[in-house]
Design an enzyme around this catalytic site. Structure first.
Site, PDB file in Angstrom:
ATOM      1  N   ASN A  18      51.373  31.957   3.111  1.00  0.00           N
ATOM      2  CA  ASN A  18      52.170  31.522   4.293  1.00  0.00           C
ATOM      3  C   ASN A  18      51.568  30.231   4.733  1.00  0.00           C
ATOM      4  O   ASN A  18      50.791  29.621   3.905  1.00  0.00           O
ATOM      5  CB  ASN A  18      51.784  32.423   5.664  1.00  0.00           C
ATOM      6  CG  ASN A  18      50.328  32.797   5.702  1.00  0.00           C
ATOM      7  OD1 ASN A  18      49.591  31.672   6.120  1.00  0.00           O
ATOM      8  ND2 ASN A  18      49.701  33.843   5.624  1.00  0.00           N
TER       9      ASN A  18
ATOM     10  N   LYS B   2      53.340  35.816 -17.270  1.00  0.00           N
ATOM     11  CA  LYS B   2      54.503  35.083 -16.623  1.00  0.00           C
ATOM     12  C   LYS B   2      55.746  35.789 -16.581  1.00  0.00           C
ATOM     13  O   LYS B   2      56.312  36.083 -17.624  1.00  0.00           O
ATOM     14  CB  LYS B   2      54.612  33.464 -16.895  1.00  0.00           C
ATOM     15  CG  LYS B   2      55.653  33.010 -16.115  1.00  0.00           C
ATOM     16  CD  LYS B   2      55.807  31.414 -16.581  1.00  0.00           C
ATOM     17  CE  LYS B   2      56.936  30.733 -15.691  1.00  0.00           C
ATOM     18  NZ  LYS B   2      57.447  29.464 -16.226  1.00  0.00           N
TER      19      LYS B   2
ATOM     20  N   LYS C 204      45.910  48.178  18.667  1.00  0.00           N
ATOM     21  CA  LYS C 204      44.748  47.617  18.059  1.00  0.00           C
ATOM     22  C   LYS C 204      43.456  47.618  18.754  1.00  0.00           C
ATOM     23  O   LYS C 204      42.466  47.170  17.797  1.00  0.00           O
ATOM     24  CB  LYS C 204      45.109  46.530  16.972  1.00  0.00           C
ATOM     25  CG  LYS C 204      46.497  46.318  16.569  1.00  0.00           C
ATOM     26  CD  LYS C 204      46.682  45.205  15.460  1.00  0.00           C
ATOM     27  CE  LYS C 204      47.900  45.309  14.716  1.00  0.00           C
ATOM     28  NZ  LYS C 204      48.217  44.235  13.595  1.00  0.00           N
TER      29      LYS C 204
END
Length: 408
Positions: free
Chosen positions: A213, A292, A344
């Protein structure tokens, strides 16, 4: 806090950034500091000693053998006089000399002789700044306890665009303030162990490709640095980032979400405050290819599986820890943040809308709202990430104070 009565020895080495050192001298003087300046011969090619004499109202030193008072050795006198030594700008040459114990001019002999804290603000070409020898010398000086002020990025005098610009005078003054604030026992986190997570994680697809990210780790590193300045014993668990470790912070490098989970769990039991700002992958490839994956006609289907929710697991295991999460959202920010606190078992969450200007990844600023478990919230304007970190710890300390009040 003003700098009244503080004795600052400013060491100015050769480079175009010398003009900023003159502005720095002026700012320190205006805040009440007693500033004395030493210049190298190269620095005097850019700005004359008279400029610094005018700004500091003190004599400027530059010749080791120009002993004006026969009863004193000038560089020893200056070394003993200083409450802090600041080298700005610090060239690659001066950094190398000091790191290797070479004392062949007024600045290097004074630095070698002083027992005062040393603050170094490098300024050089971007390629010089990342040269292995320069990095090694900086690491050596950091091991001596010297502190660095990171140079800025942008167009350099040599025409390059990159990292190497001398930090602005305001940033250097701020670092000096922070040091003396810490020295004056302004350390509300003294005795606390703080665990910070930062950066992205990488989930491998094959030997070439991976999922990640846009997190750069800047927010987490700022939190770790501020926590250390406030007196905490800090451990920083970070994904792959290109950031220098904050002074006196213990760093654990990880790559994947699983590695971060294991590192955090291993530290969790003995931790007092956890700030989990890392952008951990929610999913990883179910199958990792040894070779790959070759291009074929048509679409490629990539099967993903959930990673362990580190924050949720910490919430389940929470005993004495104060647990802070982050929520980077693009819609319904407050709704998602409040749900995450409950789901949480968090004590606090820092939420931001990543689509808002000044609040996304990679930048030096952030725009956040801090939600407490009690329902109270504090919305901050766009601030530098270090200032966001300071405001976050103000909220954490306030909440801890409330908890202690009700525990009596």
């Amino acid at each position: 806090m003003q700098l009244g009565g503080k004795k600052i020895l400013l060491c100015v080495t050769g480079g175009i950034a010398v003009f900023k050192a003159a502005a720095l001298t002026s700012q320190l003087f205006k805040q009440g500091a007693d500033v004395k300046v030493i210049m190298t011969s190269a620095a005097r090619e850019f700005v004359t000693p008279l400029t610094f004499q005018t700004m500091s109202r003190n004599e400027v030193y530059f010749d080791t053998f120009d002993e004006k008072d026969p009863k004193k050795i000038a560089h020893i006198e200056l070394a003993d006089w200083a409450d802090m030594v600041v080298i700005a700008p610090a060239t690659a040459n001066m950094i190398g000399k000091i790191a290797n114990g070479i004392a062949d001019d007024m600045i290097s002999t004074t630095i070698t002789a002083t027992t005062a804290p040393v603050l170094i603000a490098p300024a050089m070409n971007s390629h010089m700044y990342v040269h292995p020898a320069v990095r090694k010398n900086m690491e050596t000086l950091a091991s001596f306890g010297y502190q660095f002020i990171e140079p800025g990025e942008g167009l350099l005098a040599c025409g390059y665009v990159g990292k190497g610009r001398l930090a602005e005078p305001e940033e250097i003054v701020k670092a000096i303030h922070q040091f003396f604030s810490k020295e004056n026992n302004s350390q509300p986190l003294a005795g606390k162990k703080v665990l910070v997570t930062a950066g992205p994680t990488i989930e491998v697809i094959d030997p070439v490709r991976y999922l990640t990210n846009r997190s750069t780790g800047k927010m987490g590193f700022a939190i770790a640095e501020v926590a250390e300045q406030l007196g905490a014993e800090v451990t920083l668990v970070t994904g792959p980032v290109s950031l220098n470790t904050p002074n006196n912070v213990r760093r654990i490098d990880v790559t994947s979400a699983e590695e971060m989970y294991n590192a955090v769990i291993n530290e969790y039991e003995d931790t007092d405050i956890v700030i989990k700002s890392a952008a951990v992958a929610d999913y990883r490839p179910k199958y990792v290819y040894d070779q790959k994956v070759k291009k074929k006609s048509g679409d490629l289907e990539l099967v993903l599986e959930r990673t362990t929710d580190i924050l949720a697991e910490l919430g389940k295991r929470k005993e004495h820890q104060f647990l802070v999460g982050f929520a980077a959202e693009s819609t319904s920010v407050e709704d998602f943040a409040l749900k995450k606190i409950e789901k949480k078992n968090l004590d606090m969450i820092v939420a931001n809308d990543i689509t808002q200007e000044g609040a996304g990844f990679a930048g030096d600023t952030n725009v956040v709202t801090i939600y407490r478990r009690s329902g109270a919230k504090t919305t901050l304007p766009m601030l530098n990430k270090h200032e966001v970190a300071r405001r976050l710890f103000e909220e954490v300390l306030s909440e801890l104070k409330e908890e202690r009040k009700y525990d009596r």
